[in-house]
Write a protein that holds these residues in place. Structure first.
Motif, PDB file in Angstrom:
ATOM      1  N   HIS A   1      -6.450 -11.955 -30.847  1.00 46.54           N
ATOM      2  CA  HIS A   1      -6.930 -13.080 -31.640  1.00 46.54           C
ATOM      3  C   HIS A   1      -7.043 -14.331 -30.762  1.00 46.54           C
ATOM      4  O   HIS A   1      -8.026 -15.064 -30.844  1.00 46.54           O
ATOM      5  N   ARG A   2      -6.054 -14.553 -29.945  1.00 45.51           N
ATOM      6  CA  ARG A   2      -6.103 -15.558 -28.864  1.00 45.51           C
ATOM      7  C   ARG A   2      -5.608 -14.842 -27.611  1.00 45.51           C
ATOM      8  O   ARG A   2      -6.271 -13.939 -27.147  1.00 45.51           O
ATOM      9  N   ASP A   3      -4.446 -15.219 -27.096  1.00 43.14           N
ATOM     10  CA  ASP A   3      -3.825 -14.413 -26.043  1.00 43.14           C
ATOM     11  C   ASP A   3      -2.986 -13.327 -26.699  1.00 43.14           C
ATOM     12  O   ASP A   3      -2.320 -13.572 -27.721  1.00 43.14           O
ATOM     13  N   ALA A   4      -3.004 -12.123 -26.128  1.00 44.33           N
ATOM     14  CA  ALA A   4      -2.179 -11.042 -26.666  1.00 44.33           C
ATOM     15  C   ALA A   4      -0.704 -11.414 -26.572  1.00 44.33           C
ATOM     16  O   ALA A   4      -0.273 -12.085 -25.624  1.00 44.33           O
ATOM     17  N   VAL A   5       0.073 -10.976 -27.558  1.00 48.60           N
ATOM     18  CA  VAL A   5       1.519 -11.207 -27.566  1.00 48.60           C
ATOM     19  C   VAL A   5       2.198  -9.910 -27.137  1.00 48.60           C
ATOM     20  O   VAL A   5       2.022  -8.875 -27.788  1.00 48.60           O
ATOM     21  N   LEU A   6       2.976  -9.965 -26.067  1.00 48.11           N
ATOM     22  CA  LEU A   6       3.640  -8.785 -25.523  1.00 48.11           C
ATOM     23  C   LEU A   6       5.086  -8.710 -25.993  1.00 48.11           C
ATOM     24  O   LEU A   6       5.614  -9.650 -26.592  1.00 48.11           O
ATOM     25  N   ARG A   7       5.729  -7.594 -25.678  1.00 49.74           N
ATOM     26  CA  ARG A   7       7.159  -7.460 -25.963  1.00 49.74           C
ATOM     27  C   ARG A   7       8.019  -8.211 -24.954  1.00 49.74           C
ATOM     28  O   ARG A   7       9.214  -8.416 -25.196  1.00 49.74           O
TER      29      ARG A   7
ATOM     30  N   ALA B   1       7.401 -13.174 -28.078  1.00 47.05           N
ATOM     31  CA  ALA B   1       7.345 -11.708 -27.987  1.00 47.05           C
ATOM     32  C   ALA B   1       7.189 -11.165 -29.408  1.00 47.05           C
ATOM     33  O   ALA B   1       7.601 -11.807 -30.371  1.00 47.05           O
ATOM     34  N   MET B   2       6.612  -9.974 -29.509  1.00 48.23           N
ATOM     35  CA  MET B   2       6.409  -9.404 -30.844  1.00 48.23           C
ATOM     36  C   MET B   2       6.234  -7.899 -30.752  1.00 48.23           C
ATOM     37  O   MET B   2       5.709  -7.366 -29.773  1.00 48.23           O
ATOM     38  N   THR B   3       6.656  -7.218 -31.819  1.00 46.50           N
ATOM     39  CA  THR B   3       6.421  -5.789 -32.000  1.00 46.50           C
ATOM     40  C   THR B   3       6.383  -5.528 -33.504  1.00 46.50           C
ATOM     41  O   THR B   3       6.568  -6.455 -34.301  1.00 46.50           O
TER      42      THR B   3
ATOM     43  N   ILE C   1      12.055  -5.008 -27.404  1.00 49.59           N
ATOM     44  CA  ILE C   1      11.740  -6.371 -26.956  1.00 49.59           C
ATOM     45  C   ILE C   1      12.763  -6.835 -25.928  1.00 49.59           C
ATOM     46  O   ILE C   1      12.408  -7.393 -24.878  1.00 49.59           O
ATOM     47  N   LEU C   2      14.040  -6.604 -26.208  1.00 57.23           N
ATOM     48  CA  LEU C   2      15.094  -7.075 -25.312  1.00 57.23           C
ATOM     49  C   LEU C   2      14.995  -6.414 -23.947  1.00 57.23           C
ATOM     50  O   LEU C   2      15.137  -7.076 -22.904  1.00 57.23           O
ATOM     51  N   GLU C   3      14.742  -5.121 -23.934  1.00 55.48           N
ATOM     52  CA  GLU C   3      14.621  -4.409 -22.657  1.00 55.48           C
ATOM     53  C   GLU C   3      13.412  -4.892 -21.872  1.00 55.48           C
ATOM     54  O   GLU C   3      13.492  -5.121 -20.656  1.00 55.48           O
ATOM     55  N   ALA C   4      12.275  -5.064 -22.561  1.00 54.94           N
ATOM     56  CA  ALA C   4      11.066  -5.528 -21.867  1.00 54.94           C
ATOM     57  C   ALA C   4      11.226  -6.955 -21.346  1.00 54.94           C
ATOM     58  O   ALA C   4      10.652  -7.310 -20.312  1.00 54.94           O
ATOM     59  N   SER C   5      12.020  -7.760 -22.045  1.00 57.00           N
ATOM     60  CA  SER C   5      12.186  -9.168 -21.689  1.00 57.00           C
ATOM     61  C   SER C   5      13.384  -9.409 -20.780  1.00 57.00           C
ATOM     62  O   SER C   5      13.543 -10.519 -20.248  1.00 57.00           O
ATOM     63  N   GLY C   6      14.269  -8.415 -20.623  1.00 59.01           N
ATOM     64  CA  GLY C   6      15.446  -8.582 -19.791  1.00 59.01           C
ATOM     65  C   GLY C   6      16.471  -9.520 -20.393  1.00 59.01           C
ATOM     66  O   GLY C   6      17.120 -10.284 -19.670  1.00 59.01           O
ATOM     67  N   VAL C   7      16.646  -9.463 -21.722  1.00 60.84           N
ATOM     68  CA  VAL C   7      17.570 -10.351 -22.422  1.00 60.84           C
ATOM     69  C   VAL C   7      18.371  -9.554 -23.446  1.00 60.84           C
ATOM     70  O   VAL C   7      18.238  -8.338 -23.554  1.00 60.84           O
ATOM     71  N   GLY C   8      19.202 -10.249 -24.227  1.00 64.31           N
ATOM     72  CA  GLY C   8      19.956  -9.646 -25.316  1.00 64.31           C
ATOM     73  C   GLY C   8      19.720 -10.420 -26.605  1.00 64.31           C
ATOM     74  O   GLY C   8      18.912 -11.357 -26.641  1.00 64.31           O
TER      75      GLY C   8
END
Length: 309
Positions: free
Chosen positions: A145-151, A195-197, A210-217
Motif C-alpha cells: 500500500h505504501r512501503d511493505a511492513v516486515l516482521r 513490524a507486523m504479521t 516477529i521477535l526472532e526476525a527483529s532480534g528482540v524480546g
C-alpha cells in the motif's frame, strides 16, 4: 535423534539455504510474503497457502465452500500482514480420484465468490486427481500500500498491539474470518507499524516470529490480551483457560504488530474502523515473557505446528 518433520525447523532450513536477499528479491522466505522488485511501478508481493481436507478442515456437506473460503482468505491475510493490497490469485485444485465434475465446479464457484467479495482477480491455475481428500492451494499477488511492513522492524520500547479478539477459532471462525485488508492499509496510513504479521499459528508463536526476525524480546500483559467469546466457550470443555486459548489457539487471522508508543497513541486516538485495537505488551531486549499481576514468567511460544502434537 528426532527424524520427524517439524514445520518451523523446516522453514528455517529453507530460509538458511536460500541465496539471501538480492536486488530482485529483497524479501524471500521467512516473512508473510515475498517481495519481488518489478522495476517500473510498485513491487510485487507473493504468498501461498495450501488447505487440505482432514488437516485444516473436516469433511462435511459444505466442505467445498469452507475450503475455498479458508484457502483464499488465509492468503489475503498474508498480504494484509505485509501492509499490502491484494490483486490476483492462482489456484491448484487437488481432487479425490472419485470426484465428480459437480464437486470441482462447486469449489471453483466458491473461489469466484471469494474473489468477487474481496476485489481480486482469478488469474488461472491447475487441477489434478489423486488418492486422498480434497485440497486447494492458492498463491496470491499484491502490492505494498505504501512501503511493505516486515516482521523485522520491532525495536525495544515499541508497543505490541493486535486487532480483534483471540482464541477459539476452531469453533468456526478459522474458515469464516474476514482478512484484515482494510485495517492493514489504515495502519500503514496512520502509522506505519514497525513490524507486523498475522496470527495463524497462535498469538505467542507469531509474536515470537516477529521477535526472532527483529532480534528482540517482548513482555505480554496477560490482563490486556483480548479474549474472544469463542475462547471462553471452548475453555468450558477443555483443560485450557480462556487466556491459554487466546495465546495459543491460532487461526485468528488478526493482525499482530508493533509501534513506538507515540505512533501507537496517535493511531489509537485516530482509529475510525469498527475492528478494535488493543495494546497487549511491550518490546524488550530479549526473551518472551508473560506478566500476570506482579509475576513475570518466561514462556514458550507454543501454538500450532505441523509435525508436532
Amino acid at each position: 535423534m528426532d527424524d520427524a518433520f517439524h514445520e518451523h525447523e523446516f522453514l528455517k532450513w529453507i530460509a538458511q539455504r536460500n541465496d539471501g536477499p538480492s536486488a530482485r528479491l529483497p524479501v524471500g522466505p521467512g516473512d508473510d510474503a515475498a517481495i519481488i522488485v518489478r522495476g517500473e511501478g510498485a513491487d510485487l508481493l507473493l504468498a501461498m497457502d495450501v488447505v487440505c481436507e482432514g488437516v485444516h478442515l473436516e469433511a462435511g456437506p459444505d466442505l467445498p465452500e469452507r475450503l475455498a473460503r479458508k484457502a483464499v482468505r488465509s492468503n489475503l491475510s498474508d498480504i494484509a500482514a505485509m501492509g499490502g493490497v491484494a490483486e490476483a490469485i492462482v489456484v491448484g485444485l487437488e481432487l479425490p480420484v472419485d470426484a465428480t465434475d459437480a464437486l470441482a465446479r462447486r469449489v471453483m464457484e466458491a473461489v469466484r465468490e471469494e474473489t468477487r467479495r474481496f476485489g481480486v482477480e482469478l488469474a488461472g491455475g491447475d487441477s489434478v486427481m489423486r488418492p486422498g481428500g480434497l485440497s486447494l492451494g492458492v498463491a496470491v499477488t499484491g502490492r505494498p500500500h505504501r512501503d511493505a511492513v516486515l516482521r523485522s522492524g520491532a525495536r525495544p520500547g515499541d508497543l505490541v498491539l493486535v486487532t480483534g479478539a483471540l482464541g477459539g477459532s476452531i469453533l468456526g471462525r478459522h474458515h469464516d474470518f474476514i482478512p484484515r485488508l482494510e485495517e492493514a492499509t489504515a495502519l500503514v496510513d496512520l502509522g506505519p507499524p514497525s513490524a507486523m504479521t498475522d496470527i495463524s499459528d497462535g498469538f505467542l508463536r507469531d509474536l515470537s516470529n516477529i521477535l526472532e526476525a527483529s532480534g528482540v524480546g517482548a513482555v505480554v500483559d496477560a490482563a490486556a490480551v483480548p479474549i474472544s467469546d469463542a475462547a471462553a466457550h471452548l475453555a468450558a470443555r477443555t483443560d485450557m483457560s480462556p487466556l491459554e486459548h487466546a495465546l495459543h489457539d491460532g487461526e485468528d487471522f488478526e493482525l499482530l504488530f508493533t509501534m513506538d508508543s507515540e505512533t501507537a497513541g496517535r493511531v489509537l486516538k485516530e482509529w475510525k474502523l469498527m475492528t478494535p485495537l488493543t495494546v497487549t505488551g511491550k518490546v524488550v531486549e530479549r526473551g518472551l515473557w508473560l506478566q500476570t499481576g506482579d509475576e513475570r514468567k518466561e514462556v514458550a511460544p507454543g501454538g500450532y505446528e505441523h509435525g508436532r502434537p
